[in-house]
Design a protein around this motif. Structure first.
Motif, PDB file in Angstrom:
ATOM      1  N   SER A   1     -14.521   2.861   1.293  1.00  0.00           N
ATOM      2  CA  SER A   1     -14.047   2.602  -0.069  1.00  0.00           C
ATOM      3  C   SER A   1     -14.216   3.849  -0.933  1.00  0.00           C
ATOM      4  CB  SER A   1     -14.828   1.432  -0.687  1.00  0.00           C
ATOM      5  OG  SER A   1     -14.608   0.255   0.047  1.00  0.00           O
TER       6      SER A   1
ATOM      7  N   LYS B   1      -7.572   6.340  -0.284  1.00  0.00           N
ATOM      8  CA  LYS B   1      -6.485   5.729   0.501  1.00  0.00           C
ATOM      9  C   LYS B   1      -5.377   5.205  -0.404  1.00  0.00           C
ATOM     10  CE  LYS B   1      -9.100   2.601   2.499  1.00  0.00           C
ATOM     11  NZ  LYS B   1     -10.387   2.889   1.843  1.00  0.00           N
ATOM     12  N   SER B   2      -5.748   4.375  -1.371  1.00  0.00           N
ATOM     13  CA  SER B   2      -4.744   3.779  -2.258  1.00  0.00           C
ATOM     14  C   SER B   2      -4.113   4.834  -3.162  1.00  0.00           C
ATOM     15  CB  SER B   2      -5.363   2.665  -3.097  1.00  0.00           C
ATOM     16  OG  SER B   2      -5.714   1.559  -2.275  1.00  0.00           O
ATOM     17  N   THR B   3      -4.890   5.803  -3.617  1.00  0.00           N
ATOM     18  CA  THR B   3      -4.349   6.880  -4.447  1.00  0.00           C
ATOM     19  C   THR B   3      -3.291   7.661  -3.671  1.00  0.00           C
ATOM     20  OG1 THR B   3      -6.440   7.083  -5.642  1.00  0.00           O
ATOM     21  CG2 THR B   3      -4.928   8.948  -5.764  1.00  0.00           C
TER      22      THR B   3
ATOM     23  N   MET C   1      -1.454   6.563  -1.214  1.00  0.00           N
ATOM     24  CA  MET C   1      -0.285   5.710  -1.085  1.00  0.00           C
ATOM     25  C   MET C   1       0.522   5.671  -2.377  1.00  0.00           C
ATOM     26  SD  MET C   1       1.027   3.619   1.281  1.00  0.00           S
ATOM     27  CE  MET C   1      -0.171   2.686   2.227  1.00  0.00           C
ATOM     28  N   ARG C   2      -0.155   5.559  -3.501  1.00  0.00           N
ATOM     29  CA  ARG C   2       0.525   5.436  -4.790  1.00  0.00           C
ATOM     30  C   ARG C   2       1.168   6.763  -5.214  1.00  0.00           C
ATOM     31  NH1 ARG C   2      -1.179   0.773  -7.672  1.00  0.00           N
ATOM     32  NH2 ARG C   2      -0.966   1.797  -9.683  1.00  0.00           N
TER      33      ARG C   2
ATOM     34  N   PHE D   1       1.766  -4.710  -2.802  1.00  0.00           N
ATOM     35  CA  PHE D   1       0.472  -4.447  -3.413  1.00  0.00           C
ATOM     36  C   PHE D   1      -0.579  -5.486  -2.998  1.00  0.00           C
ATOM     37  CE2 PHE D   1       3.862  -2.928  -6.119  1.00  0.00           C
ATOM     38  CZ  PHE D   1       3.462  -1.644  -6.458  1.00  0.00           C
ATOM     39  N   GLN D   2      -1.828  -5.200  -3.431  1.00  0.00           N
ATOM     40  CA  GLN D   2      -2.910  -6.168  -3.197  1.00  0.00           C
ATOM     41  C   GLN D   2      -2.610  -7.464  -3.941  1.00  0.00           C
ATOM     42  OE1 GLN D   2      -6.806  -4.492  -4.052  1.00  0.00           O
ATOM     43  NE2 GLN D   2      -6.090  -2.440  -3.540  1.00  0.00           N
TER      44      GLN D   2
ATOM     45  N   ASP E   1      -0.349  -1.611   0.431  1.00  0.00           N
ATOM     46  CA  ASP E   1      -1.651  -1.214  -0.119  1.00  0.00           C
ATOM     47  C   ASP E   1      -2.629  -2.375  -0.028  1.00  0.00           C
ATOM     48  OD1 ASP E   1      -3.730   0.016  -1.377  1.00  0.00           O
ATOM     49  OD2 ASP E   1      -2.836   0.029  -3.377  1.00  0.00           O
ATOM     50  N   GLU E   2      -3.385  -2.405   1.060  1.00  0.00           N
ATOM     51  CA  GLU E   2      -4.359  -3.476   1.322  1.00  0.00           C
ATOM     52  C   GLU E   2      -3.736  -4.851   1.066  1.00  0.00           C
ATOM     53  OE1 GLU E   2      -8.445  -2.921   0.201  1.00  0.00           O
ATOM     54  OE2 GLU E   2      -8.083  -0.842  -0.350  1.00  0.00           O
TER      55      GLU E   2
ATOM     56  N   VAL F   1      -2.454   0.611   4.235  1.00  0.00           N
ATOM     57  CA  VAL F   1      -3.875   0.759   3.922  1.00  0.00           C
ATOM     58  C   VAL F   1      -4.540  -0.566   4.253  1.00  0.00           C
ATOM     59  CG1 VAL F   1      -5.585   1.090   2.100  1.00  0.00           C
ATOM     60  CG2 VAL F   1      -3.503   2.468   2.107  1.00  0.00           C
TER      61      VAL F   1
END
Length: 356
Positions: free
Chosen positions: A36, A40-42, A44-45, A83-84, A161-162, A192
């Motif tokens: 965490s 990862k998400s950054t 992807m975005r 998205f999540q 994203d997750e 992700v």
């Protein structure tokens, strides 16, 4: 399909991504894993400019979407994102949620958008929910609708994203099943995820992210069965680490033992197993300090590692005077204790490694 060159992302003085470079090819299914907060998400975005990169290039079919004058909206349509959270419009029926993008952005005829939407609902197993509202659906159903809505825009690549992190565990499998079907159909995807078994089974590439970038890139077999880099190994094998530096011959043995005991208790070791580790550590230390390292003392670096996945305990002693013959003159009683509780003892230049 996507080429990323020296991508960087900063928030003020905080650097999240540094000089990330990679290529994504048609048909790739890339799972992005890592601890965490590793970006990862950054990452992807940044790919579809939901986060504006600080510097670097993102080329989609050879066109840099960060270049001045780039038609970002058109290039962005090549990438769908799930998205999540599901982000469905609560005041619209499910079929209306799916039709919205194709009608307003792709300028499709409503009947055509409706027909395609119904086919997508059939694909995700939710045709019977076409005229329901989002509040009437479970979390897993909402996420499957979100996937259908993304596919309605005919993207060349889908970014996840997750997608299961906000779901009840009982609903995770139904969403993963849809993603697995897309992979089997040849859809290019980046995912992700914290679902390691899923990542291993569905992907042809794995990115392990750490140290502000793609720390290790390989096939699922390489990353999960034979990781090459230290942090990847720690993550995959769920390795917990305890470190201690002995800086003086008159070091505090009680403090040393207390740190080891506290660490092993957190891993739920039995008292007997803890005592075995302590015995071996003490015998090695005393042999090094008083028998083998001589008068010119230099610090000893101690590392204790526990792999939750393999249930293995590994001990390392590092010192610049350690060599292959250093324990040969050790006390016989001490060596018998070490051998009794040790599965494997390896001595190399500067390092003693034991597996208990």
């Amino acid at each position: 399909m996507i080429k990323i060159e020296n991508l960087c992302k900063k928030y003020g003085d905080l650097s999240v991504l540094e000089n990330v470079s990679t290529e994504i090819h048609k048909g790739d299914v890339v799972s992005i894993i890592g601890p965490s907060g590793c970006g990862k998400s950054t990452f992807m975005r940044c790919l579809n400019l939901m986060e504006q990169p600080t510097s670097g290039k993102i080329l989609i079919d050879g066109q840099d979407i960060l270049a001045d004058g780039a038609d970002v909206c058109k290039l962005r349509q090549k990438m769908g994102m799930v998205f999540q959270s599901f982000n469905l419009f609560s005041h619209l029926m499910i079929i209306e949620n799916i039709m919205l993008g194709p009608v307003n952005l792709l300028k499709k005829d409503k009947q055509e958008a409706y027909d395609e939407g119904m086919k997508l609902l059939e694909m995700v197993g939710l045709t019977n929910k076409a005229f329901a509202y989002p509040d009437e659906l479970s979390g897993g159903q909402k996420q499957r609708i979100a996937i259908a809505r993304t596919l309605a825009m005919h993207p060349d690549i889908v970014l996840f994203d997750e997608p299961t992190s906000a779901l009840d565990p009982t609903m995770v499998s139904e969403v993963l099943a849809v993603i697995r079907k897309l992979a089997n159909d040849g859809m290019t995807m980046m995912i992700v995820t914290h679902e390691m078994n899923f990542a291993k089974n569905v992907s042809n590439r794995i990115f392990y992210m750490d140290e502000k970038g793609i720390y290790e890139d390989g096939t699922p077999e390489q990353i999960f069965d034979n990781p090459q880099k230290p942090k990847t190994k720690e993550f995959i094998y769920k390795i917990r680490t305890c470190n201690y530096e002995i800086t003086d011959k008159r070091f505090d043995l009680y403090e040393f033992n207390s740190e080891i005991e506290s660490f092993l208790k957190k891993q739920l070791f039995s008292d007997k197993r803890i005592n075995n580790v302590l015995l071996v550590c003490e015998e090695i230390i005393f042999n090094l300090l008083f028998n083998n390292l001589g008068k010119d003392f230099s610090p000893i670096e101690f590392t204790l590692k526990y792999s939750e996945k393999n249930d293995e305990t590994i001990i390392e002693f590092r010192n610049d005077k350690i060599n292959k013959n250093i324990l040969k003159s050790s006390d016989e009683v001490a060596m018998s204790i070490i051998q009794k509780y040790t599965q494997n003892l390896n001595v190399e230049a500067n390092t003693i490694t034991l597996k208990i």
